[in-house]
Design a protein around this motif. Structure first.
Motif, mmCIF file in Angstrom:
data_model
loop_
_atom_site.group_PDB
_atom_site.id
_atom_site.type_symbol
_atom_site.label_atom_id
_atom_site.label_comp_id
_atom_site.label_asym_id
_atom_site.label_seq_id
_atom_site.Cartn_x
_atom_site.Cartn_y
_atom_site.Cartn_z
ATOM 1 N N UNK A 178 14.082 130.524 10.762
ATOM 2 C CA UNK A 178 15.346 130.907 10.120
ATOM 3 C C UNK A 178 16.337 131.391 11.174
ATOM 4 N N UNK A 179 15.884 132.244 12.073
ATOM 5 C CA UNK A 179 16.773 132.746 13.121
ATOM 6 C C UNK A 179 17.327 131.600 13.966
ATOM 7 N N UNK A 237 21.915 127.947 15.319
ATOM 8 C CA UNK A 237 22.452 126.602 15.542
ATOM 9 C C UNK A 237 23.566 126.291 14.545
ATOM 10 N N UNK A 238 23.413 126.750 13.317
ATOM 11 C CA UNK A 238 24.400 126.473 12.262
ATOM 12 C C UNK A 238 25.374 127.645 12.128
ATOM 13 N N UNK A 239 25.839 128.154 13.250
ATOM 14 C CA UNK A 239 26.653 129.362 13.261
ATOM 15 C C UNK A 239 28.103 129.147 12.821
ATOM 16 N N UNK A 240 28.441 127.926 12.459
ATOM 17 C CA UNK A 240 29.813 127.645 12.051
ATOM 18 C C UNK A 240 30.045 127.873 10.555
ATOM 19 N N UNK A 279 20.364 118.659 20.124
ATOM 20 C CA UNK A 279 19.062 118.184 19.660
ATOM 21 C C UNK A 279 18.584 118.992 18.458
ATOM 22 N N UNK A 280 18.829 120.289 18.491
ATOM 23 C CA UNK A 280 18.409 121.136 17.368
ATOM 24 C C UNK A 280 19.199 120.800 16.109
#
Length: 144
Positions: A13-14, A19-22, A136-137
């Protein structure tokens, strides 16, 4: 030593949130992407929120986001907080020792050193280090 599923999912989750911080990410989305139970993931997220690592925004447009910058979250600290017991054997724990060899053998010291080395390595890493390969993530998370 094996980390619990709770810790494993917590780390996933972290990383996903880093990675999806937008945008805000829902538990349902995380559960689908990681192919894990939504109910189990809700418990994991509740722990992460309680630890101050994740913030939860309620409502129709709500979701989850990191509560701290990824470069301030040390992996050793996160795992220590998520794992209930990191003692490999009873003589390393804080409870009652049930080994008749306790205090006489050298296994305790060797295992304590191994656990210390394990966490020393993890303490060197931040969440930002783990998600350094963001393209890649994002592909692995099926986000383009």
């Amino acid at each position: 030593m094996r980390l619990t599923f709770h810790t494993d999912y917590g780390l996933r989750v972290l990383m996903a949130l880093a990675v999806l911080d937008d945008r805000l990410v829902t538990i349902e989305e995380l559960a689908t992407r990681h192919r894990v139970s939504k109910n189990h993931l809700m418990k994991v997220v509740q722990t992460l929120v309680g630890l101050g690592l994740v913030k939860s925004v309620r409502g129709r447009r709500g979701g989850l986001a990191l509560a701290k910058s990824p470069d301030t979250i040390r992996m050793g600290d996160a795992i220590r907080a998520l794992e209930e017991d990191v003692a490999l054997v009873s003589c390393l724990g804080s409870g009652q020792v049930d080994c008749v060899l306790s205090g006489a053998c050298r296994l305790t010291g060797a295992l304590r050193g191994a656990v210390d080395a394990f966490f020393a390595e993890l303490d060197r890493l931040t969440l930002a280090d783990l998600v350094a390969n963001r393209p890649a993530m994002r592909r692995k998370l099926e986000v383009v």
